[in-house]
Enzyme design. Structure first.
Site, PDB file in Angstrom:
ATOM      1  N   TYR A  42       0.858  -1.189   0.000  1.00  0.00           N
ATOM      2  CA  TYR A  42       0.000   0.000   0.000  1.00  0.00           C
ATOM      3  C   TYR A  42       0.887   1.229   0.000  1.00  0.00           C
ATOM      4  CZ  TYR A  42      -4.278   2.646   0.723  1.00  0.00           C
ATOM      5  OH  TYR A  42      -5.317   3.508   0.574  1.00  0.00           O
ATOM      6  N   LYS A  97     -21.033 -19.561  -9.815  1.00  0.00           N
ATOM      7  CA  LYS A  97     -20.308 -19.512 -11.092  1.00  0.00           C
ATOM      8  C   LYS A  97     -18.884 -19.013 -10.867  1.00  0.00           C
ATOM      9  CE  LYS A  97     -21.193 -19.938 -15.584  1.00  0.00           C
ATOM     10  NZ  LYS A  97     -22.087 -20.898 -16.230  1.00  0.00           N
TER      11      LYS A  97
END
Length: 389
Positions: A42, A97
């Protein structure tokens, strides 16, 4: 010896327990154990990567997950056999899915359910979200809107787009029919095929069979055999099918037919199947209730397949879509072409070729060779591909 799947049905308690909190999460690919890790992953380190991508947008494929991320998109209008149940109720299916993409092809995926059925709004939404993903799997969008939506997205986006209810079904159907023909020593071009159902899957299945060399395909909807008066996709399909000029309904269509493909909720009686040709092939694919029970179909057909996991010969899209998208992304393809779909079907068939029988015309979805074979074949068939399968 053929192994018939054990017919076990999970309990309601098992099902809801497995879905508690959803079926997806995120995982880290970079360490975050101390301050140095934080500075790398970060701030301030991430700013270096952002500056590089701002200068060269192509670097996003290397330094973000975009190039390996599939968006699974639905408006909830045609979910499984449940129909138009809306986006929130569709989300468990889209999560599933996404889980399959990860389990079978190692692809990250994110489900996006949209609270609109307007094609313009869906296209605009995905165009604006394009920097966040690398491919779009359309799912459970009702016909005929699904045809326009897929066409529009293919034109608007510079990444692979596929409506799996259409093309995933068609790919696996073709692979299964190749397997059935190999078992029986028959050729595709000599078959008389009847497809019951002219929705998303029916239209795509008819077109891929024609592309593969089947010459005699008859397609029916609730009004009977398609003709030019239907309009839209059905009219264009009627123009390239039914070479013998069959008229009427399913009874007339099945008279002497070699193959029945069920892709609608309509039931088919045993008496009608008895009108089919000798050594018939029956694919009763409606879920959860096939057009005719497999045990009844076997009285008149030499090979029977369903979409269910508790009978032999499950024709399941999971054999196709993970490898198709993996192959397209591996090749850097901007489109999923007809050649790529045909290559996927051939790859599925090739995995099963040495172990074919009347009760095993497609490989198991859990066969680790399937996704690899499909992705390699699709990547090699991509336009301009330099990928060696």
């Amino acid at each position: 010896m053929t192994i018939v799947p054990e017919r076990t049905i999970p309990t309601r308690e098992e099902i809801f327990a497995a879905h508690g909190g959803g079926k997806l999460g995120t995982a880290l690919t970079a360490p975050l154990a101390d301050a140095r890790d934080l500075a790398v992953a970060y701030t301030p380190g991430v700013a270096e990567v952002s500056r590089a991508i701002a200068a060269d947008p192509g670097l996003a494929a290397r330094y973000t997950w975009t190039n390996r991320l599939v968006a699974v998109v639905s408006d909830g209008t045609a979910v499984l056999g449940l129909g138009d149940i809306g986006p929130r109720a569709a989300l468990p299916v889209m999560e599933g899915k996404s889980a399959l993409f990860k389990a079978f092809a190692g692809l990250d995926s994110i489900p996006l359910v949209l609270d609109t059925t307007d094609v313009d709004e869906i296209v605009e939404t995905l165009v604006r979200l394009r920097p966040s993903f690398g491919a779009v799997n359309l799912e459970d969008v009702s016909a005929p809107r699904c045809f326009e939506l897929e066409r529009r997205l293919v034109e608007a986006l510079d990444c692979p787009v596929m409506h799996d209810d259409q093309h995933g079904t068609a790919i696996v159907l073709l692979a299964a029919l190749r397997g059935a023909c190999a078992v029986q020593g028959r050729d595709l071009d000599g078959l008389r095929v009847v497809i019951s159902g002219a929705g998303a899957a029916g239209v795509a299945c008819a077109r891929i069979l024609l592309a593969a060399g089947v010459r005699d395909v008859v397609v029916l909807d609730s009004r009977g055999v398609l003709d030019a008066g239907r309009g839209g996709e059905k009219a264009s399909l009627a123009a390239v099918t039914n070479p013998r000029g069959v008229t009427g309904g399913v009874a007339e269509a099945l008279d002497g037919a070699d193959v029945f493909v069920g892709l609608s909720s309509a039931t088919v009686s045993e008496e009608l199947l008895a009108r089919m040709a000798r050594d018939a092939i029956v694919f009763a694919l409606s879920n959860p209730d096939p057009e005719i029970h497999p045990d009844v179909a076997r009285r008149h057909a030499a090979i029977v397949a369903t979409g269910r996991s508790d009978f032999p010969n499950q024709i399941n899209n999971v054999l196709a879509f993970p490898g198709v998208f993996r192959g397209a992304l591996d090749a850097g393809a901007r489109r999923i072409t007809e050649e790529m779909k045909l290559a996927a079907a051939d790859a599925i068939f090739s995995v099963a070729r040495d172990e074919l029988s009347a009760d095993a015309i497609v490989p198991s979805p859990f066969d680790p060779r399937v996704a690899l074979a499909v992705s390699s074949a699709v990547a090699a068939a991509a336009p301009g591909a330099a990928v060696t399968p």
